[in-house]
Design an enzyme around this catalytic site. Structure first.
Site, PDB file in Angstrom:
ATOM      1  N   TYR A 257     -16.385  75.577  93.996  1.00  0.00           N
ATOM      2  CA  TYR A 257     -17.581  75.889  93.194  1.00  0.00           C
ATOM      3  C   TYR A 257     -17.910  77.366  93.370  1.00  0.00           C
ATOM      4  CZ  TYR A 257     -20.091  72.580  90.373  1.00  0.00           C
ATOM      5  OH  TYR A 257     -20.482  71.801  89.320  1.00  0.00           O
TER       6      TYR A 257
ATOM      7  N   GLU B   8     -20.511  79.276  91.151  1.00  0.00           N
ATOM      8  CA  GLU B   8     -21.495  79.721  90.151  1.00  0.00           C
ATOM      9  C   GLU B   8     -21.841  81.193  90.349  1.00  0.00           C
ATOM     10  OE1 GLU B   8     -25.037  77.383  90.084  1.00  0.00           O
ATOM     11  OE2 GLU B   8     -24.035  75.696  89.104  1.00  0.00           O
TER      12      GLU B   8
ATOM     13  N   ASP C 136     -13.878  86.319  65.760  1.00  0.00           N
ATOM     14  CA  ASP C 136     -13.291  85.187  66.487  1.00  0.00           C
ATOM     15  C   ASP C 136     -11.801  85.203  66.165  1.00  0.00           C
ATOM     16  OD1 ASP C 136     -12.263  82.750  67.266  1.00  0.00           O
ATOM     17  OD2 ASP C 136     -13.971  81.573  66.537  1.00  0.00           O
TER      18      ASP C 136
ATOM     19  N   THR D 150      -9.908  82.121  72.066  1.00  0.00           N
ATOM     20  CA  THR D 150      -9.445  81.060  72.951  1.00  0.00           C
ATOM     21  C   THR D 150      -8.191  81.604  73.634  1.00  0.00           C
ATOM     22  OG1 THR D 150      -8.202  80.115  71.109  1.00  0.00           O
ATOM     23  CG2 THR D 150     -10.334  79.122  71.590  1.00  0.00           C
TER      24      THR D 150
ATOM     25  N   LYS E 137      -3.998  79.359  72.286  1.00  0.00           N
ATOM     26  CA  LYS E 137      -3.281  79.291  71.003  1.00  0.00           C
ATOM     27  C   LYS E 137      -2.124  80.302  71.060  1.00  0.00           C
ATOM     28  CE  LYS E 137      -7.163  77.436  68.381  1.00  0.00           C
ATOM     29  NZ  LYS E 137      -8.390  77.579  69.182  1.00  0.00           N
TER      30      LYS E 137
ATOM     31  N   ARG F 116      -6.009  76.062  78.288  1.00  0.00           N
ATOM     32  CA  ARG F 116      -7.211  75.913  77.459  1.00  0.00           C
ATOM     33  C   ARG F 116      -8.306  76.754  78.097  1.00  0.00           C
ATOM     34  NH1 ARG F 116      -5.397  72.185  74.131  1.00  0.00           N
ATOM     35  NH2 ARG F 116      -7.162  72.579  72.785  1.00  0.00           N
TER      36      ARG F 116
HETATM   37  C1  LIG Z   1     -11.249  80.171  65.110  1.00  0.00           C
HETATM   38  C2  LIG Z   1     -11.589  79.192  66.188  1.00  0.00           C
HETATM   39  N1  LIG Z   1     -12.684  79.392  66.924  1.00  0.00           N
HETATM   40  C3  LIG Z   1     -13.054  78.550  67.900  1.00  0.00           C
HETATM   41  C4  LIG Z   1     -12.308  77.427  68.181  1.00  0.00           C
HETATM   42  C5  LIG Z   1     -12.804  76.458  69.216  1.00  0.00           C
HETATM   43  O1  LIG Z   1     -12.021  76.348  70.318  1.00  0.00           O
HETATM   44  P1  LIG Z   1     -12.050  75.036  71.232  1.00  0.00           P
HETATM   45  O2  LIG Z   1     -11.359  73.955  70.472  1.00  0.00           O
HETATM   46  O3  LIG Z   1     -11.352  75.497  72.456  1.00  0.00           O
HETATM   47  O4  LIG Z   1     -13.490  74.703  71.498  1.00  0.00           O
HETATM   48  C6  LIG Z   1     -11.134  77.173  67.450  1.00  0.00           C
HETATM   49  C7  LIG Z   1     -10.320  75.992  67.741  1.00  0.00           C
HETATM   50  O5  LIG Z   1      -9.732  75.379  66.918  1.00  0.00           O
HETATM   51  C8  LIG Z   1     -10.775  78.080  66.412  1.00  0.00           C
HETATM   52  O6  LIG Z   1      -9.695  77.865  65.660  1.00  0.00           O
END
Ligand SMILES: Cc1ncc(COP(=O)(O)O)c(C=O)c1O
Length: 423
Positions: A50, A52, A195, A221, A224, A230
């Protein structure tokens, strides 16, 4: 394996899932194969801890080595992406986006993102998601041609005056113009969040435009095209405002502190230290010259797959791809996306049904499938292999109910996969 003795049922399911991953073709563009080193970190004793807080400012003792892990992850992220601040604690992409909203806007504020049914993500303002329940979400579609229409987005922003604009998608086959988005955001005084979850590996490889130095905040993320565990990261520039006692004002100057406080204690408790370590390992892998070759090959493979499918009379949204994915419009094949997904699953080819822009069908039974090349590229496949993949797709979808075609393609796919062992 310990697990075989401790829990034979779970051990068996993992074994069978591994076999599925080895004997089939993983075409889901958001999936990939993490390296054994990444998985070793993910399965390590760091899961027991842990911690935090942030490195050297924890609410628990015993964090000497965990601090080292998070420092390395943050430093590598900053170096790889050329930013002054990285938060590597978000549990996944959706909570990371939630943290960005929490950091930058107030409940009820107007936010703008790409419409889910045109390729955007749930967290970019889809009606049932927190992003539309707690904020006033306005969504922009693509144009009729499937491309983002930047003039229309600028006009919508001017009408709606959002405080936060998102750029990014889960099902968009073309490159984003981050500079244009930044101009639109600037013109209405909005924060601009990019994003890049889907295209991070391509940005690292230099085969997709970069939002760094352009967007206020970047979220990715890590599982991918970056090929990590993850998880997610939020990256930005600015001065940490510490040691301010009270929360800093919501200004671009204090982005690092706003983001850090939104992640912890705003939304999360203890970070997943095993995940942080695995992200650090993935970042080190992404810093190697081979990773650039990998990222470039993903795009070459996607273009090769697009050519083969076009040769077999498939319709692709926007007519092709600039990145790692293709959106196939099945209307001329008399198949729904769900039917195609199921037919391909029978032969060991995994993809997902997906809406297409201006879809004439319903979202739960859409007209398209989404396919991508990141996982196949991780297995070492090249353009000539994509021709085979495209041919098997065409064969299967031309005879979706023919058991003999199905059996033949399944056998060919399985034999082919043996040449591309990954674990
Ligand atoms: C563009 C985009 N943003 C955010 C996410 C969310 O990620 P997670 O599935 O890890 O919560 C995804 C996942 O598919 C995504 O494609």
């Amino acid at each position: 394996m310990f697990i075989e003795k401790a829990d034979a049922q779970i051990a068996e399911l993992i074994k069978r899932e591994k076999q599925r991953q080895m004997e089939g073709l993983e075409l889901i563009p958001s999936e990939n194969y993490a390296s054994p080193a990444v998985m070793e970190a993910m399965g390590s004793i760091l899961t027991n801890k842990y911690s935090e807080g942030y490195p050297h400012k924890r609410y628990y003792g015993g964090n000497e080595f965990v601090d080292g892990v998070e420092d390395l992850a943050r430093d590598r992220a900053k170096k790889l992406f050329g930013v002054s601040h990285a938060n590597v604690q978000p549990y996944s992409g959706s909570p990371a986006n939630q943290a960005i909203y929490f950091a930058l806007v107030e409940p009820g504020d107007t936010v703008m993102g790409m419409h889910l049914l045109y390729g955007g993500h749930l967290t970019h303002g889809w009606k049932v998601n927190f992003s539309a329940r707690y904020y006033r979400a306005v969504q922009y579609p693509t144009g009729q041609d499937g491309y983002l229409n930047y003039d229309a987005i600028a006009e919508l922003a001017d009408q709606e005056k959002p405080r936060l604009i998102y750029c990014g998608a889960t099902a968009y086959p073309r490159e984003f113009d981050f500079k244009r988005f930044a101009k639109i955001a600037e013109s209405v005084g909005a924060y601009f969040a990019a994003d890049i979850s889907h295209v991070t590996g391509l940005i690292v490889a230099g085969v997709h435009a970069s939002p760094f130095g352009v967007a206020d905040v970047v979220m990715t993320t890590t599982h991918k095209t970056l090929r990590g565990p993850r998880g997610a990261m939020i990256l930005c520039n600015g001065e940490p405002s510490e040691p301010l006692k009270k929360p800093p004002e919501k200004s671009k100057k204090y982005l690092p502190t706003l983001i850090d406080r939104a992640v912890f204690p705003g939304l999360q408790g203890g970070p997943h230290d095993h995940q942080t370590a695995a992200i650090a390992v993935a970042l080190k892998e992404a810093m190697q010259p081979e990773f650039k070759v990998y990222g470039a090959q993903i795009v070459k493979n996607a273009k090769a797959l697009a050519h083969t499918l076009l040769d077999h009379d498939f319709t692709l949204v926007t007519g092709g791809t600039d990145n790692h994915l293709l959106l196939v419009d099945l209307n001329n094949k008399n198949l729904s996306g769900g039917e195609a997904e199921r037919a391909l699953e029978h032969v060991g080819m995994y993809c997902n049904k997906n809406t297409i822009p201006f879809d004439p069908r319903k979202p739960f039974d859409p007209s398209g499938i989404r396919i991508g090349t990141p996982a196949l590229t991780s297995r070492g496949m090249k353009e000539s292999d994509m021709e085979k993949v495209g041919m098997w797709m065409a064969d299967t979808l031309a005879h979706p109910a023919d058991a003999s075609v199905r059996e033949r393609v399944r056998k060919e796919v399985k034999a082919f996969c043996q040449d591309f062992v990954i674990y």
